[in-house]
Design a protein around this motif. Structure first.
Motif, mmCIF file in Angstrom:
data_model
loop_
_atom_site.group_PDB
_atom_site.id
_atom_site.type_symbol
_atom_site.label_atom_id
_atom_site.label_comp_id
_atom_site.label_asym_id
_atom_site.label_seq_id
_atom_site.Cartn_x
_atom_site.Cartn_y
_atom_site.Cartn_z
ATOM 1 N N VAL A 59 0.840 -1.208 0.000
ATOM 2 C CA VAL A 59 0.000 0.000 0.000
ATOM 3 C C VAL A 59 0.872 1.254 0.000
ATOM 4 C CG1 VAL A 59 -1.633 1.330 1.392
ATOM 5 C CG2 VAL A 59 -1.994 -1.113 1.042
ATOM 6 N N LEU A 60 1.924 1.257 0.822
ATOM 7 C CA LEU A 60 2.806 2.423 0.857
ATOM 8 C C LEU A 60 3.528 2.607 -0.468
ATOM 9 C CD1 LEU A 60 4.308 2.184 4.455
ATOM 10 C CD2 LEU A 60 2.604 3.778 3.604
ATOM 11 N N SER A 61 3.923 1.523 -1.103
ATOM 12 C CA SER A 61 4.582 1.621 -2.404
ATOM 13 C C SER A 61 3.645 2.221 -3.448
ATOM 14 C CB SER A 61 5.059 0.251 -2.872
ATOM 15 O OG SER A 61 6.008 -0.271 -1.981
ATOM 16 N N LEU A 62 2.393 1.805 -3.419
ATOM 17 C CA LEU A 62 1.416 2.375 -4.354
ATOM 18 C C LEU A 62 1.198 3.864 -4.089
ATOM 19 C CD1 LEU A 62 -1.258 -0.452 -4.620
ATOM 20 C CD2 LEU A 62 0.271 0.366 -6.408
ATOM 21 N N LEU A 63 1.160 4.245 -2.819
ATOM 22 C CA LEU A 63 0.994 5.665 -2.500
ATOM 23 C C LEU A 63 2.175 6.486 -2.993
ATOM 24 C CD1 LEU A 63 -0.481 5.528 1.118
ATOM 25 C CD2 LEU A 63 -1.605 6.362 -0.938
ATOM 26 N N VAL A 64 3.384 5.972 -2.810
ATOM 27 C CA VAL A 64 4.570 6.694 -3.286
ATOM 28 C C VAL A 64 4.553 6.792 -4.802
ATOM 29 C CG1 VAL A 64 7.090 6.530 -3.475
ATOM 30 C CG2 VAL A 64 5.981 6.193 -1.269
ATOM 31 N N CYS A 115 1.950 6.727 -6.834
ATOM 32 C CA CYS A 115 0.918 7.687 -7.248
ATOM 33 C C CYS A 115 1.358 9.118 -6.967
ATOM 34 C CB CYS A 115 -0.397 7.385 -6.531
ATOM 35 S SG CYS A 115 -1.177 5.865 -7.096
ATOM 36 N N GLY A 116 2.034 9.342 -5.855
ATOM 37 C CA GLY A 116 2.533 10.681 -5.553
ATOM 38 C C GLY A 116 3.560 11.147 -6.557
#
Length: 91
Positions: A42-47, A49-50
């Motif tokens: 989830v954190l990898s996807l957030l990074v 997308c950012g």
């Protein structure tokens, strides 16, 4: 039925409701390793997308600045029919 027999009966009902057939407590459905992997995903996807969001914004800004610069160069070229290079008049 005295208090100890009632307690044993209640414990048996609780054990039959929450435990498997062998009487041992069931293991949690997800191990800590799986939870860590899910959080990391989830954190990898957030990074990602950012980075895409910020990179896209910078790309749009760069394109608009390039279009503005090209528009100004065209305006300068139309204002000076002899060309924008000039420079020989000063010698």
């Amino acid at each position: 039925m005295n208090g100890s027999q009632a307690g044993a009966a209640a414990r048996g009902v609780w054990l039959s409701a929450c435990c498997n057939q062998s009487g041992a407590l069931p293991e949690p459905p997800e191990s800590p390793r799986a939870v860590q992997a899910a959080v990391l995903g989830v954190l990898s996807l957030l990074v990602l997308c950012g980075i895409l969001f910020l990179g896209g914004g910078l790309l749009l800004r760069a394109q608009s600045l390039a279009a503005l610069l090209a528009h100004e160069r065209r305006a300068l070229g139309e204002a000076e029919p002899g060309g924008a290079s000039g420079g020989d008049d000063d010698l």
